[in-house]
Design a protein around this motif. Structure first.
Motif, PDB file in Angstrom:
ATOM      1  N   GLN A  90      66.472   7.743  11.184  1.00 37.45           N
ATOM      2  CA  GLN A  90      66.723   7.475   9.768  1.00 37.45           C
ATOM      3  C   GLN A  90      65.453   7.574   8.936  1.00 37.45           C
ATOM      4  N   SER A  91      64.327   7.113   9.514  1.00 36.17           N
ATOM      5  CA  SER A  91      63.065   7.188   8.784  1.00 36.17           C
ATOM      6  C   SER A  91      61.903   7.278   9.760  1.00 36.17           C
ATOM      7  N   GLN A  92      60.788   7.774   9.234  1.00 42.19           N
ATOM      8  CA  GLN A  92      59.577   7.946  10.030  1.00 42.19           C
ATOM      9  C   GLN A  92      58.392   7.590   9.153  1.00 42.19           C
ATOM     10  N   ASP A  93      57.505   6.745   9.657  1.00 41.58           N
ATOM     11  CA  ASP A  93      56.274   6.393   8.953  1.00 41.58           C
ATOM     12  C   ASP A  93      55.114   6.694   9.898  1.00 41.58           C
ATOM     13  N   VAL A  94      54.093   7.352   9.380  1.00 40.59           N
ATOM     14  CA  VAL A  94      52.932   7.693  10.188  1.00 40.59           C
ATOM     15  C   VAL A  94      51.688   7.114   9.518  1.00 40.59           C
ATOM     16  N   MET A  95      50.908   6.377  10.292  1.00 42.85           N
ATOM     17  CA  MET A  95      49.647   5.833   9.799  1.00 42.85           C
ATOM     18  C   MET A  95      48.534   6.270  10.741  1.00 42.85           C
ATOM     19  N   ILE A  96      47.373   6.516  10.168  1.00 40.86           N
ATOM     20  CA  ILE A  96      46.175   6.752  10.959  1.00 40.86           C
ATOM     21  C   ILE A  96      45.340   5.486  10.826  1.00 40.86           C
ATOM     22  N   MET A  97      45.038   4.884  11.969  1.00 39.62           N
ATOM     23  CA  MET A  97      44.337   3.606  12.002  1.00 39.62           C
ATOM     24  C   MET A  97      42.917   3.810  12.522  1.00 39.62           C
ATOM     25  N   ASN A  98      41.952   3.257  11.791  1.00 40.76           N
ATOM     26  CA  ASN A  98      40.558   3.250  12.225  1.00 40.76           C
ATOM     27  C   ASN A  98      40.251   1.884  12.818  1.00 40.76           C
ATOM     28  N   PRO A  99      39.503   1.841  13.911  1.00 46.72           N
ATOM     29  CA  PRO A  99      39.187   0.547  14.514  1.00 46.72           C
ATOM     30  C   PRO A  99      38.181  -0.245  13.674  1.00 46.72           C
ATOM     31  N   ALA A 100      38.353  -1.549  13.651  1.00 58.38           N
ATOM     32  CA  ALA A 100      37.332  -2.415  13.077  1.00 58.38           C
ATOM     33  C   ALA A 100      36.084  -2.310  13.946  1.00 58.38           C
ATOM     34  N   PRO A 101      34.911  -2.545  13.389  1.00 61.57           N
ATOM     35  CA  PRO A 101      33.672  -2.366  14.154  1.00 61.57           C
ATOM     36  C   PRO A 101      33.613  -3.160  15.454  1.00 61.57           C
ATOM     37  N   PHE A 102      34.336  -4.287  15.544  1.00 56.36           N
ATOM     38  CA  PHE A 102      34.284  -5.127  16.734  1.00 56.36           C
ATOM     39  C   PHE A 102      35.458  -4.868  17.692  1.00 56.36           C
ATOM     40  N   SER A 103      36.284  -3.862  17.404  1.00 60.54           N
ATOM     41  CA  SER A 103      37.416  -3.535  18.284  1.00 60.54           C
ATOM     42  C   SER A 103      36.947  -2.790  19.526  1.00 60.54           C
ATOM     43  N   PRO A 104      37.618  -3.004  20.658  1.00 52.56           N
ATOM     44  CA  PRO A 104      37.298  -2.198  21.846  1.00 52.56           C
ATOM     45  C   PRO A 104      37.485  -0.716  21.531  1.00 52.56           C
ATOM     46  N   GLY A 105      36.596   0.103  21.962  1.00 51.70           N
ATOM     47  CA  GLY A 105      36.704   1.542  21.740  1.00 51.70           C
ATOM     48  C   GLY A 105      36.164   1.991  20.397  1.00 51.70           C
ATOM     49  N   ALA A 106      35.657   1.063  19.573  1.00 49.55           N
ATOM     50  CA  ALA A 106      35.142   1.436  18.252  1.00 49.55           C
ATOM     51  C   ALA A 106      33.848   2.199  18.374  1.00 49.55           C
TER      52      ALA A 106
END
Length: 106
Positions: A90-106
């Motif tokens: 019915q619907s699709q939403d796409v977001m691109i998320m950037n990690p916060a500086p303290f996130s794993p993998g940042a």
């Protein structure tokens, strides 16, 4: 790393059929092209008939190159045509998320 966060909302009763088709046909194609599968989640409480699909990429350019190659793949084109024929989404939403500086993998 950036995260692509895709939320799909389905017609009631259609999630299970889509999940089976996606697991058997779509996911193997996407893994070949998109590489970093982070997970697929199905709502249990809250907005029902909803899934969240997440992929990781090195950058927006990496995402664009990988998705362009996938869209050109005849197997993907056949899969996606079959998905639209299900008339389940019915619907699709796409977001691109950037990690916060303290996130794993940042």
């Amino acid at each position: 790393m950036i995260i692509e966060h895709r939320t799909y909302t389905f017609r009631p009763g259609s999630v299970d059929g889509w999940l089976k088709k996606y697991e058997a046909e779509g996911l193997p194609i996407q893994k070949r092209h998109l590489n970093r599968f982070l997970g697929l989640y199905v709502s249990e409480i809250g907005r029902l008939h909803t899934t969240v699909l997440m992929w990781g990429y090195d950058s927006l350019a990496d995402r664009e190159a990988r998705r362009t190659a996938m869209y050109a793949d005849p197997e993907w084109q056949a899969f996606i045509a079959g998905v639209w024929a299900l008339d389940a989404i019915q619907s699709q939403d796409v977001m691109i998320m950037n990690p916060a500086p303290f996130s794993p993998g940042a």
